[in-house]
Design an enzyme around this catalytic site. Sequence first.
Site, PDB file in Angstrom:
ATOM      1  N   HIS A 134       0.825  -1.223   0.000  1.00 18.39           N
ATOM      2  CA  HIS A 134       0.000   0.000   0.000  1.00 18.39           C
ATOM      3  C   HIS A 134       0.851   1.263   0.000  1.00 18.39           C
ATOM      4  O   HIS A 134       0.859   2.050   0.948  1.00 18.39           O
ATOM      5  CB  HIS A 134      -0.967   0.026   1.195  1.00 18.39           C
ATOM      6  CG  HIS A 134      -1.801  -1.212   1.318  1.00 18.39           C
ATOM      7  ND1 HIS A 134      -2.591  -1.476   2.410  1.00 18.39           N
ATOM      8  CD2 HIS A 134      -1.982  -2.279   0.471  1.00 18.39           C
ATOM      9  CE1 HIS A 134      -3.204  -2.640   2.241  1.00 18.39           C
ATOM     10  NE2 HIS A 134      -2.839  -3.136   1.063  1.00 18.39           N
ATOM     11  N   ARG A 196      -7.320   3.838   1.400  1.00 20.57           N
ATOM     12  CA  ARG A 196      -6.558   2.618   1.682  1.00 20.57           C
ATOM     13  C   ARG A 196      -5.324   2.514   0.793  1.00 20.57           C
ATOM     14  O   ARG A 196      -4.206   2.389   1.272  1.00 20.57           O
ATOM     15  CB  ARG A 196      -7.434   1.384   1.509  1.00 20.57           C
ATOM     16  CG  ARG A 196      -6.736   0.065   1.851  1.00 20.57           C
ATOM     17  CD  ARG A 196      -7.726  -1.090   1.801  1.00 20.57           C
ATOM     18  NE  ARG A 196      -7.093  -2.354   2.170  1.00 20.57           N
ATOM     19  CZ  ARG A 196      -6.534  -3.195   1.293  1.00 20.57           C
ATOM     20  NH1 ARG A 196      -6.556  -2.921  -0.017  1.00 20.57           N
ATOM     21  NH2 ARG A 196      -5.979  -4.319   1.708  1.00 20.57           N
ATOM     22  N   GLY A 215      -9.688  -1.803  -2.524  1.00 23.27           N
ATOM     23  CA  GLY A 215     -10.389  -2.170  -1.311  1.00 23.27           C
ATOM     24  C   GLY A 215      -9.717  -3.354  -0.627  1.00 23.27           C
ATOM     25  O   GLY A 215      -8.709  -3.881  -1.091  1.00 23.27           O
ATOM     26  N   GLU A 221     -12.752   0.690  -5.435  1.00 21.72           N
ATOM     27  CA  GLU A 221     -13.597   1.874  -5.568  1.00 21.72           C
ATOM     28  C   GLU A 221     -13.153   2.807  -6.686  1.00 21.72           C
ATOM     29  O   GLU A 221     -11.967   2.921  -7.005  1.00 21.72           O
ATOM     30  CB  GLU A 221     -13.579   2.662  -4.249  1.00 21.72           C
ATOM     31  CG  GLU A 221     -14.148   1.913  -3.066  1.00 21.72           C
ATOM     32  CD  GLU A 221     -14.110   2.708  -1.778  1.00 21.72           C
ATOM     33  OE1 GLU A 221     -14.670   2.236  -0.778  1.00 21.72           O
ATOM     34  OE2 GLU A 221     -13.511   3.821  -1.763  1.00 21.72           O
ATOM     35  N   TYR A 231     -12.877   9.679   3.084  1.00 23.64           N
ATOM     36  CA  TYR A 231     -13.368   8.583   2.251  1.00 23.64           C
ATOM     37  C   TYR A 231     -13.477   7.243   2.987  1.00 23.64           C
ATOM     38  O   TYR A 231     -13.660   6.206   2.360  1.00 23.64           O
ATOM     39  CB  TYR A 231     -12.533   8.519   0.966  1.00 23.64           C
ATOM     40  CG  TYR A 231     -12.920   9.695   0.097  1.00 23.64           C
ATOM     41  CD1 TYR A 231     -13.918   9.589  -0.847  1.00 23.64           C
ATOM     42  CD2 TYR A 231     -12.360  10.952   0.335  1.00 23.64           C
ATOM     43  CE1 TYR A 231     -14.348  10.694  -1.580  1.00 23.64           C
ATOM     44  CE2 TYR A 231     -12.783  12.061  -0.386  1.00 23.64           C
ATOM     45  CZ  TYR A 231     -13.774  11.925  -1.335  1.00 23.64           C
ATOM     46  OH  TYR A 231     -14.212  13.031  -2.039  1.00 23.64           O
TER      47      TYR A 231
END
Length: 336
Positions: A134, A196, A215, A221, A231
């Site tokens: 991430h 995320r 996600g 998304e 968000y």
Amino acid sequence: MFLVGCSTDDAVESLPTMNQEEFKVIAADLEIPWEIVKHNDVIYVSERPGAIVEVHSSHVERIPVQLEKELSKQPEAGLLGIALPPDFSDTAYAYYSCVENNEYYQRVAKIKRKENHWEETSVILDKIPGGKYHQGGRIEIGPDQKLYVTTGDATSPELAQDLTSLAGKILRINLNGTVPSDNPFKGNYIYSYGHRNPQGITWDGNGKLYATEHGQSAHDELNLIEKGRNYGWPIIQGNETHEGMEVPIIHSNDQTWAPSGLAFLGDRLYFSALRGEGVRVYNLKTGELDAFLTELGRVRDVLATDEGLYVITNNTDGRGNPEDEDDRLILVPPLE
């Protein structure tokens, strides 16, 4: 080996917005590519191991990038986003993952094209949290001539809701590295939060900002991004709601797209899909979602131009099934 201007024998999957023509392979044998940018007649593709491939009409060059910090070799890290300023001649912006004292960070830097390499010349923003996964990684210059940067939660979900952390955010930065005076949080680079792992951003013809986001176990998304909004991650995702938090325009429900690069063209948003494979097309007027180029495997980025839609595959990152000549830069014919 690189290829320039070679056509494939595979036709593009039919869509109402696409001509029934074959796509063209512009360059091949790319090494874990991340982002496509274009200036005049030259296309630049960043590669995570630390190079920028320059695609000219007659030849292709892989140019190494000399960075101040050691590149991180974490699974989603490396040299990621690049952006060219409007007055580009030899200096660009880059987002890369680095290692310092066994800690992982992301950095936004200026890089300059030298005779036979690119070289980091100054730091715009440092010490963005990094982790095993991430990293975010997309940077773009918006219509307002500000630098927008997507950051992931660095595998620490709680950071996405923390306004003292740069992780899990979309950042907005003056091109000289200072904080814009009209940012939503005074003295802060944060433009939106509760993300995320956003990996694509673009603007429509009215200047509205959109972003793609990974996600957790599906529920990927597509979001309309507004200044100062939350968000939701990790509190909500998909159709879940919570006071003061935004819901996506669309999400993948129980499927996985793993969306990355995002482009706008002709009332449609085009976004690349890694796990979902190929390119997804969202019609902003009708709300319809279609897919094409699914035969290419993982796709990392898309770029909309007058020549058509440029696409880079991402099958060489250890998660795909590379074919001969992967990864490839592909041009899809002009879209109606």
